[in-house]
Write an enzyme that holds these catalytic residues in place. Structure first.
Site, PDB file in Angstrom:
ATOM      1  CG  ASP A 128      -5.654 -10.532  -5.454  1.00 58.67           C
ATOM      2  OD1 ASP A 128      -5.714  -9.869  -4.403  1.00 58.67           O
ATOM      3  OD2 ASP A 128      -6.661 -11.064  -5.965  1.00 58.67           O
ATOM      4  CD  GLU A 223      -7.952 -12.821   0.804  1.00 56.14           C
ATOM      5  OE1 GLU A 223      -8.898 -12.459   1.517  1.00 56.14           O
ATOM      6  OE2 GLU A 223      -7.910 -12.573  -0.413  1.00 56.14           O
ATOM      7  CD  GLN A 252      -5.095  -5.706   2.149  1.00 51.44           C
ATOM      8  OE1 GLN A 252      -4.117  -6.368   1.841  1.00 51.44           O
ATOM      9  NE2 GLN A 252      -6.193  -6.253   2.627  1.00 51.44           N
TER      10      GLN A 252
HETATM   11  O1  F6P Z   1      -9.036  -9.961  -6.112  1.00 45.11           O
HETATM   12  C1  F6P Z   1      -9.045  -8.864  -5.273  1.00 45.11           C
HETATM   13  C2  F6P Z   1      -9.615  -9.222  -3.919  1.00 45.11           C
HETATM   14  O2  F6P Z   1      -9.573  -8.068  -3.116  1.00 45.11           O
HETATM   15  C3  F6P Z   1      -8.932 -10.385  -3.216  1.00 45.11           C
HETATM   16  O3  F6P Z   1      -7.716 -10.033  -2.635  1.00 45.11           O
HETATM   17  C4  F6P Z   1     -10.005 -10.796  -2.239  1.00 45.11           C
HETATM   18  O4  F6P Z   1      -9.876 -12.150  -1.892  1.00 45.11           O
HETATM   19  C5  F6P Z   1     -11.269 -10.557  -3.005  1.00 45.11           C
HETATM   20  O5  F6P Z   1     -10.953  -9.636  -4.045  1.00 45.11           O
HETATM   21  C6  F6P Z   1     -12.406  -9.997  -2.206  1.00 45.11           C
HETATM   22  O6  F6P Z   1     -13.518  -9.912  -3.036  1.00 45.11           O
HETATM   23  P1  F6P Z   1     -14.847  -9.098  -2.694  1.00 45.11           P
HETATM   24  O7  F6P Z   1     -14.543  -7.639  -2.871  1.00 45.11           O
HETATM   25  O8  F6P Z   1     -15.840  -9.590  -3.683  1.00 45.11           O
HETATM   26  O9  F6P Z   1     -15.182  -9.384  -1.274  1.00 45.11           O
END
Ligand code: F6P
Length: 319
Positions: A128, A223, A252
């Site tokens: 992020d 997002e 990503q």
């Molecule tokens: O913090 C990294 C991240 O990939 C964010 O960009 C995203 O909102 C979140 O983690 C998604 O989390 P999870 O893998 O728990 O769905």
């Protein structure tokens, strides 16, 4: 300092393995004993620990994800959970802890030090790029390259079919990934949470470009700002441009880290062990103007990383 432990926590990020490798090899070279804690804070509470030595981290630099695995741990969010974690670390004779992760993981590390007196050093590992006082976090560069490669492919189809594509990228409440990848692919519009979205303006701009003969259109949306569905609905509804959506999602977070991430993670992994050895604990290793810095975790966590408004302005001019 005789025995240290390393864990990765929260969302995985490419380059975490390079950081683990560097920390383990630096510590072993300096005569320290190293334990790997599997599955982040959850594994710590389950006492899921493994011995690590020089060869146990061979061949991992190029691998995506984290060999120590990761988790998001509810129990560690409570003071009771952190007290239990502190007891486990003390009982095992661990007098230094390296935590690689995002903001939530680093906040946990800071509390563990404040409440339990465990010497910790954090490394910013998240795609992020939302952690203050470091120019880059481990994993960001690889994530951006994945976004660019994928969006570039969508651009081919956008041109062939004269369509608009709305691409939603991750980033939690930060617009960094959207902004940087949007600039790199020459997106017509970039929507980030830091700036209120004006759909009318976006639709008008796209329409003008269409009239000028442009046959494709890429809109990148973070997002945290809106959803690809909402943006596409607005564009289609206002100007009738045939629109498709793509949500890049967890693609990503995966993949072999770029050279930049491997070098950054290696430097951070090396520096964090030196910081632990020198008693520079309660810190996060940061990249500032090309140099490795040790910044107090409290200072890092009390600030919000802001989006570079000059980049935003530049993106608007160039698109
Ligand atoms: O913090 C990294 C991240 O990939 C964010 O960009 C995203 O909102 C979140 O983690 C998604 O989390 P999870 O893998 O728990 O769905």
């Amino acid at each position: 300092m005789k025995k240290i432990a390393i864990l990765t926590s929260g969302g995985d990020a490419p380059g975490m393995n390079a950081a683990i490798r560097a920390a383990v090899r630096t510590a072993v070279t300096d005569g320290l004993e190293v334990l790997g804690i599997q599955r982040g804070y959850s594994g710590l509470l389950d006492e899921d620990l493994i011995d690590m030595d020089y060869s146990s981290v061979g061949g991992i630099m190029e691998r995506g994800g984290t060999i120590l695995r990761s988790s998001r741990c509810e129990e560690f969010r409570t003071a009771e959970g952190r007290a239990r974690a502190g007891d486990i670390l003390k009982a095992r004779g661990i007098n230094g802890l390296v935590v690689i992760g995002g903001e939530g993981s680093l906040s946990g590390a800071n509390l563990l030090m404040e409440e339990q007196g465990i010497p910790v050093v954090g490394l910013p590992g998240t795609i992020d790029n939302d952690i203050a006082l470091t120019d880059m976090c481990i994993g960001v560069d690889t994530c951006l390259n994945t976004c660019v490669e994928t969006i570039q492919k969508l651009k081919d189809t956008a041109s062939s079919h004269e369509r608009a594509f709305v691409v939603e990228v991750m980033g939690r409440s930060s617009g960094y990934v959207a902004l940087a990848s949007g600039i790199a692919v020459g997106a017509e519009a970039i929507i980030v949470p830091e700036i209120p979205v004006n759909y009318e303006e976006i639709a008008d701009k796209i329409w003008q470009e269409r009239k000028r003969g442009k046959i494709n259109c890429i809109i990148v949306v973070a997002e945290g700002a809106s959803s690809a569905y909402t943006v596409a609905r607005h564009v289609e509804h206002r100007i009738g441009y045939e629109t498709r959506i793509t949500i890049l999602g967890h693609i990503q977070r995966g993949g072999s880290p770029t050279a930049f991430d491997r070098v950054l993670a290696s430097r951070m992994g090396y520096t964090c062990v030196k910081a632990l050895e020198e008693g520079d604990t309660g810190t996060m290793i940061a990249l500032q103007s090309g140099k490795m810095k040790r910044i107090a975790l409290g200072k890092v966590l009390s600030q919000k990383k802001s989006l570079d408004m000059e980049l935003v302005e530049m993106a608007t001019i160039l698109s």
